[in-house]
Design a protein around this motif. Structure first.
Motif, PDB file in Angstrom:
ATOM      1  N   ASP A 176       2.931  13.345  -1.319  1.00  0.00           N
ATOM      2  CA  ASP A 176       1.733  12.699  -1.133  1.00  0.00           C
ATOM      3  C   ASP A 176       1.119  12.380  -2.398  1.00  0.00           C
ATOM      4  OD1 ASP A 176       2.152  13.245   1.667  1.00  0.00           O
ATOM      5  OD2 ASP A 176       1.191  15.167   1.423  1.00  0.00           O
ATOM      6  N   ARG A 182      -6.862   6.566  -3.253  1.00  0.00           N
ATOM      7  CA  ARG A 182      -6.071   6.665  -1.763  1.00  0.00           C
ATOM      8  C   ARG A 182      -5.165   7.549  -1.897  1.00  0.00           C
ATOM      9  NH1 ARG A 182     -10.056   5.654  -0.068  1.00  0.00           N
ATOM     10  NH2 ARG A 182     -11.003   3.815   0.687  1.00  0.00           N
ATOM     11  N   THR A 183      -4.689   8.170  -1.038  1.00  0.00           N
ATOM     12  CA  THR A 183      -3.493   9.027  -0.889  1.00  0.00           C
ATOM     13  C   THR A 183      -2.471   8.645   0.136  1.00  0.00           C
ATOM     14  OG1 THR A 183      -4.724  10.887  -1.294  1.00  0.00           O
ATOM     15  CG2 THR A 183      -2.621  11.576  -0.308  1.00  0.00           C
ATOM     16  N   LYS A 184      -1.185   8.495  -0.230  1.00  0.00           N
ATOM     17  CA  LYS A 184      -0.209   7.774   0.746  1.00  0.00           C
ATOM     18  C   LYS A 184       1.088   8.536   0.443  1.00  0.00           C
ATOM     19  CE  LYS A 184      -2.618   4.168   1.911  1.00  0.00           C
ATOM     20  NZ  LYS A 184      -3.111   4.102   3.348  1.00  0.00           N
ATOM     21  N   GLU A 198       7.268   3.154  -0.795  1.00  0.00           N
ATOM     22  CA  GLU A 198       6.049   3.548   0.082  1.00  0.00           C
ATOM     23  C   GLU A 198       6.919   3.927   1.423  1.00  0.00           C
ATOM     24  OE1 GLU A 198       3.367   0.287   0.648  1.00  0.00           O
ATOM     25  OE2 GLU A 198       2.786   0.389  -1.181  1.00  0.00           O
ATOM     26  N   GLN A 201       1.979   4.243   5.316  1.00  0.00           N
ATOM     27  CA  GLN A 201       0.546   3.620   5.398  1.00  0.00           C
ATOM     28  C   GLN A 201       0.141   3.122   6.797  1.00  0.00           C
ATOM     29  OE1 GLN A 201      -0.932   1.105   2.008  1.00  0.00           O
ATOM     30  NE2 GLN A 201      -0.737  -0.677   3.376  1.00  0.00           N
ATOM     31  N   GLU A 204      -4.651   0.053   5.175  1.00  0.00           N
ATOM     32  CA  GLU A 204      -4.755  -0.008   3.690  1.00  0.00           C
ATOM     33  C   GLU A 204      -5.830   1.031   3.173  1.00  0.00           C
ATOM     34  OE1 GLU A 204      -5.839  -3.483   0.276  1.00  0.00           O
ATOM     35  OE2 GLU A 204      -5.400  -3.989   2.552  1.00  0.00           O
ATOM     36  N   SER A 206      -6.514   3.935   4.534  1.00  0.00           N
ATOM     37  CA  SER A 206      -6.691   5.240   5.008  1.00  0.00           C
ATOM     38  C   SER A 206      -5.950   6.214   4.166  1.00  0.00           C
ATOM     39  CB  SER A 206      -5.894   5.331   6.409  1.00  0.00           C
ATOM     40  OG  SER A 206      -4.759   4.796   6.424  1.00  0.00           O
ATOM     41  N   ASP A 207      -6.200   7.550   4.046  1.00  0.00           N
ATOM     42  CA  ASP A 207      -5.320   8.732   3.264  1.00  0.00           C
ATOM     43  C   ASP A 207      -4.182   9.019   4.312  1.00  0.00           C
ATOM     44  OD1 ASP A 207      -6.664   8.468   0.929  1.00  0.00           O
ATOM     45  OD2 ASP A 207      -8.467   9.725   1.867  1.00  0.00           O
ATOM     46  N   ASP A 208      -3.031   8.945   4.128  1.00  0.00           N
ATOM     47  CA  ASP A 208      -2.024   9.293   4.964  1.00  0.00           C
ATOM     48  C   ASP A 208      -1.043  10.248   4.283  1.00  0.00           C
ATOM     49  OD1 ASP A 208      -3.079   7.135   6.608  1.00  0.00           O
ATOM     50  OD2 ASP A 208      -2.198   5.776   5.559  1.00  0.00           O
ATOM     51  N   ARG A 209      -1.053  11.239   4.855  1.00  0.00           N
ATOM     52  CA  ARG A 209      -0.288  12.445   4.329  1.00  0.00           C
ATOM     53  C   ARG A 209       1.025  12.910   5.297  1.00  0.00           C
ATOM     54  NH1 ARG A 209      -5.453  13.536   2.710  1.00  0.00           N
ATOM     55  NH2 ARG A 209      -5.419  13.884   0.610  1.00  0.00           N
ATOM     56  N   SER A 224      -3.987  11.988   8.943  1.00  0.00           N
ATOM     57  CA  SER A 224      -4.533  10.720   8.343  1.00  0.00           C
ATOM     58  C   SER A 224      -6.156  10.720   8.909  1.00  0.00           C
ATOM     59  CB  SER A 224      -3.756   9.413   8.890  1.00  0.00           C
ATOM     60  OG  SER A 224      -4.301   8.296   8.736  1.00  0.00           O
TER      61      SER A 224
END
Length: 374
Positions: A176, A182-184, A198, A201, A204, A206-209, A224
């Motif tokens: 992550d 932002r966290t992707k 990547e 996602q 665009e 959002s934080d998606d772990r 997320s």
């Protein structure tokens, strides 16, 4: 078998424990424990899990360990230990040698690299990695399994955390990455010089772990804030289908964290059983869920459960390690509970005879697509 090392609660036979990690093949586990009769004398302990009965072997060194010392089991039964010594991070492999503990030094990393965190056991069982996250970039170190001691294998732009293996060979690692606010989740290809791509996602902004992934089925568990606030969701690795955020995984006043996925169900992600740790003010307990079932089973964990650790067999039995005064090294098998039977469908109603509709008034569009959480 799939499992992650997660912070654990105190066991019954020891005063405390820090973390319990399990090898990817489920053969060994390791943790750092403190003996109640010897003050703050911390030492590593290895569990053998693939025999008729689990058993633990203490691996004390020449002096007590610090409580923040890291340990990780290897597939050959040795235990990797990570110590902070003055201005260095040192690594060694521990193994039992009769009444004593053998130790094979592996080398050190300068503390200027930053705080190092051991990543979950590699799927191949012969390598171990550590992550040093800085404010602007992160370094990935091979700390066991290399030819010449610790090796810097990748440097990734941004501050990285987490760590989820995406395959069975130990080539693809997900991290992550916090970059530009932002966290992707990104994928690191360890056979291509740490090439970064990547991975996740949802939107665009959002934080998606990525929390967990199963290489057989492709099932992934994520967290997320794309729905407006942090939610637990699931999807399929490499699929174009949208991520789903099941309402049943959203509990009031409790945190829900997945820690193990049932392996062996190739191309059947919706059928995989998922084990979850549920934490609330009243304590920790167990959750079992599968995407197709759409129901979260909440179960009491065994007394002394090393909370947040466990693994699934291919047959769908969840094995939970626990430690009590009576059983200092034990594993409880929990079969996956059946999902509730669906509510009976109402009896069919005979439709009324259709009335003709003039062609000019006949609807040409408007069939609504089915919606709903899984």
């Amino acid at each position: 078998m799939t499992a992650l090392a997660i912070e654990t609660a105190a066991g019954g036979g020891t005063v405390g424990s820090t973390g319990f990690a399990i090898t990817a093949n489920g053969a060994y586990g390791a943790r750092l424990v403190r003996n109640g009769g010897d003050g703050d004398a911390w030492f590593p302990e290895r569990w053998t899990l693939d025999g008729p009965e689990p058993y633990a072997v203490p691996l004390p060194g020449n002096q007590p360990e610090e409580p923040d010392t890291g340990v990780l089991p290897m597939a050959d039964g040795r235990v990797l230990i990570h110590r902070r010594v003055a201005d260095r991070h040192t690594f060694a492999l521990l193994y039992p040698t009769g009444p004593a503990t053998g130790e094979l030094p592996l080398g050190a990393v300068d503390a200027a690299a930053g705080a190092l965190t051991l990543l979950p056991p590699s799927p191949d069982g012969s390598c171990a990695y550590a992550l040093a996250a800085g404010p602007d970039d992160s370094a990935l170190w091979l700390v066991a399994g290399g030819a010449f001691g610790p090796e810097l294998v990748a440097r990734v732009k941004g501050r990285c955390s987490g760590g989820v293996w995406l395959d069975r060979t130990g080539r693809m690692l997900a991290l992550d990455r916090d970059l530009d606010g932002r966290t992707k989740a990104v994928a690191i290809d360890l056979e291509r010089g740490g090439e970064v791509t990547e991975l996740l996602q949802i939107t665009e902004d959002s934080d998606d772990r990525l929390l967990l992934a199963d290489a057989d089925s492709g099932l992934i568990l994520i967290r997320s804030n794309a729905p407006g606030h942090d939610r637990l969701g699931w999807g399929v690795l490499g699929s174009t289908l949208p991520v789903r955020f099941p309402e049943c995984l959203r509990l009031a006043d409790a945190a829900v964290t997945p820690f193990a996925v049932q392996p062996g169900l190739v191309l059947m992600p919706e059928s995989c059983q998922v084990a979850l740790r549920i934490d609330a003010a009243s304590g920790s307990w167990l959750g079992i869920w599968r995407p197709a079932g759409r129901h979260l089973h909440q179960l009491a964990a065994p007394q002394g459960w090393l909370a947040g650790s466990g693994l699934w067999t291919r047959e769908g039995v969840l094995r939970l390690p626990y430690s009590t005064d009576a059983n200092p090294c034990a594993v409880l098998g929990v079969p996956a509970p059946p999902d509730p039977a669906p509510a009976p469908a109402p009896p069919p109603v005979r439709p009324a005879a259709p009335k003709p509709v003039p062609l000019a008034q006949a609807p040409l569009t408007g069939r609504r697509q089915p919606t709903g959480d899984r």
